[in-house]
Design an enzyme around this catalytic site. Structure first.
Site, PDB file in Angstrom:
ATOM      1  N   PHE B  10       0.838  -1.201   0.000  1.00 47.36           N
ATOM      2  CA  PHE B  10       0.000   0.000   0.000  1.00 47.36           C
ATOM      3  C   PHE B  10       0.870   1.247   0.000  1.00 47.36           C
ATOM      4  O   PHE B  10       0.715   2.162   0.787  1.00 47.36           O
ATOM      5  CB  PHE B  10      -0.981  -0.013   1.191  1.00 47.36           C
ATOM      6  N   LYS B 127       7.903  -4.590 -12.244  1.00 45.56           N
ATOM      7  CA  LYS B 127       8.737  -5.157 -13.314  1.00 45.56           C
ATOM      8  C   LYS B 127       9.261  -6.544 -12.963  1.00 45.56           C
ATOM      9  O   LYS B 127       9.461  -7.377 -13.845  1.00 45.56           O
ATOM     10  CB  LYS B 127       9.990  -4.297 -13.533  1.00 45.56           C
ATOM     11  N   GLU B 151       0.158  -2.899 -17.437  1.00 43.91           N
ATOM     12  CA  GLU B 151       0.431  -1.700 -18.233  1.00 43.91           C
ATOM     13  C   GLU B 151       1.436  -0.782 -17.546  1.00 43.91           C
ATOM     14  O   GLU B 151       2.295  -0.178 -18.180  1.00 43.91           O
ATOM     15  CB  GLU B 151      -0.885  -0.958 -18.480  1.00 43.91           C
ATOM     16  N   GLU B 211      16.169   9.009  -6.154  1.00 35.18           N
ATOM     17  CA  GLU B 211      16.276   8.560  -4.765  1.00 35.18           C
ATOM     18  C   GLU B 211      17.658   8.914  -4.197  1.00 35.18           C
ATOM     19  O   GLU B 211      18.571   9.289  -4.933  1.00 35.18           O
ATOM     20  CB  GLU B 211      16.053   7.051  -4.704  1.00 35.18           C
ATOM     21  N   LYS B 226      12.687  -2.357 -18.104  1.00 35.91           N
ATOM     22  CA  LYS B 226      11.514  -2.056 -18.925  1.00 35.91           C
ATOM     23  C   LYS B 226      11.692  -2.525 -20.365  1.00 35.91           C
ATOM     24  O   LYS B 226      10.769  -3.091 -20.962  1.00 35.91           O
ATOM     25  CB  LYS B 226      11.228  -0.554 -18.875  1.00 35.91           C
TER      26      LYS B 226
END
Lengths: 344, 344
Positions: B10, B127, B151, B211, B226
């Site tokens: 979450f 991923k 997606e 980050e 990706k």
């Protein structure tokens, strides 16, 4: 599933689809479980053939290439009109690719209604029926639980309509803008290389991008029809082409192009639908676009569409806006989507 | 259809989806016949709640905002792991948004398998499982006739995966290339404005694009993951991240950016998969792109993907590559697609 196909019209786009269906026949069966047979082709100029046992489409392509009538091929019945063909054919899919009338949607609208009434799926690349009867046809298909594909109406096979309605489902669209006519974009790009308008137009005609009477393109009618279809689908508005603001590219001079360049901008013929409060403003007109805008770098006959909406902000898709194979593929993509939905 | 949802994780993306589900609840029901109820949320840091009568998601968002444990809300069962939650929940959809491990796909792979085995649909933006177990999971979903949406793995909600697999179905892809990482593109764009690499990185970190440990972005791991997913889906190849060519942007100097500009080019971190004969070459590396290429004008954290294939030539899609709402929307788009397919 097995599609039994009737072609209404057998011009360049229908031939493009036929070539893809033949070329990809084995792959479509193996990868998608899609099989097909054409049972009728009716073209007002090229002739009309119907055979519920199937028609040899390689032979039809070959006759077309030689400029011979389709009726020279082997078929049970010949000479029927499209409506007579739909009445007699044992089919489940109409490919509607007759000529476009943006003002009336005829004759395509009658063909599509007749096909739905026979319980057939329909795919088309014809703006006319979508501009004039879009919601009626969409509701008819939903009510009868039939597929209705019209991806090729905007930017040929480049995903635009399906992209917005399916991939971006649930979004609220506030602006649709794009370069939706390749001929005018080609002319503007050539003018950036130094040609004046008449020379650029002549070159576009020589290359087959512009017709002998270029009005539909250069006066913005084609782009207007497309933006009306998008606005109808995404913003729920119904607009007649005659009532929208439309300005073509015929008054753009070489000097305008130069001035734009000096200011870091480019002229593009922009089709636009803008939602403000409950009002949707639709227009087609040349606009000065900053060179940092994705639309400014769309050159030649390429098209592009920028959608602005709540869930993602803005996205732009760039791709071919016309072409035999490219528009034929739009129909194949629609057929594959119908196969995907109804073959489960 | 009515979705009974379990959230595995979450974090920001799950919260983005929850906000969209709440905001659009009425519209989703009216326009798509889509209803939903969340029956469980299990997050390793924030706590775990399960209630088959439904959980108040506004309350959960509010607890999260205040930095409080989810277990402060009203729920039948608390403290279960994700796998225990999947075992006990009466649901039909898993939203898998736990943390990403590109090398193992854990723990997401176990959650997804468990959900499929309970006959649930699955949507994810992770991923890891796609890179390592993509074809297994896709085949599992097909065999069990379940929806599987991912997606958001590439370019957040901007259509890429669905675009290629559905809208461009039947096409043969020969090249996939794109700017698939927003952090590095932001840094390169800032360097074009005169910053050196360390300053641009620091600015990206201040704005939350990068980050504290920027390795995954600036060394190309994120973009590589990706492009591997896309190549697996569109070219059928399986590649482990460790074996592909990968070069980040850390060695690009201010002078390189200047030299490129002087030659009408820009540096972009390009992820690429190229099919030649039966061989697919996958790479991530900085490339000099002519400013006329659509990819050169993709600035800041925006992403873009150019696909080259037989039926249309090439198309490019430009849009957001990350973001709370944008990635949350990817999940909503997947859920709407499952609703579309399975609600007929």
């Amino acid at each position: 599933m097995k599609f039994r196909i009737v072609f209404a019209g057998f011009g360049v786009v229908a031939q493009g689809l036929t070539e893809l269906l033949l070329e990809k026949q084995q792959m479509l069966k193996n990868s998608y479980g899609l099989e097909w047979q054409v049972v009728a082709v009716s073209d007002i100029h090229k002739g009309s053939v119907l055979d519920n046992n199937g028609i040899d489409m390689s032979e039809l392509l070959s006759l077309t290439e030689k400029g011979q009538s389709l009726e020279n091929c082997n078929a049970e019945v010949k000479g029927l009109s499209v409506l007579e063909t739909i009445a007699k054919a044992d089919a489940n899919l109409l490919v509607e690719v007759t000529y476009t009338d943006v003002h009336t949607g005829k004759p395509a609208i009658d063909h599509i209604r007749a096909a739905f009434n026979k319980g057939w799926h329909v795919v088309t690349t014809n703006k006319g029926p979508l501009i004039n009867y879009g919601q009626e046809l969409i509701n008819m298909a939903i009510k009868k639980n039939l597929g209705f594909g019209y991806e090729g109406v905007v930017m040929s096979g480049t995903p635009t309509i399906g992209l917005a309605l399916r991939n971006l489902a649930g979004s609220t669209f506030t602006e649709i803008k794009g370069i939706l006519n390749g001929t005018t974009n080609y002319i503007l790009t050539e003018m950036e290389k130094g040609l004046d308008y008449p020379s650029a137009l002549k070159q576009a005609q020589t290359l087959g991008y512009a017709e002998a009477d270029p009005t539909a393109d250069v006066e913005g009618w084609d782009a207007l029809g497309k933006i009306i279809v998008m606005a109808n689908l995404l913003m729920g508005v119904t607009v007649k082409p005659d009532t929208a603001y439309r300005k073509g590219i015929t008054e753009i001079k070489a000097k305008d192009i130069e001035d734009a360049k000096a200011n870091g901008k480019k002229w593009r013929l922009i089709a636009r639908a803008e939602q403000k409060n409950d009002n949707v403003k639709i227009s087609v007109a040349p606009e000065l676009i900053p060179i940092t805008d994705p639309l400014a770098n769309v050159s030649g006959p390429t098209n592009a569409l920028t959608l602005t909406f709540d869930t993602l902000g803005a996205i732009t898709i760039v791709g071919p806006g016309a072409g035999k194979k490219e528009t034929g593929y739009a129909l194949l993509a629609d057929i594959l989507e119908i196969n995907r939905l109804y073959n489960r």
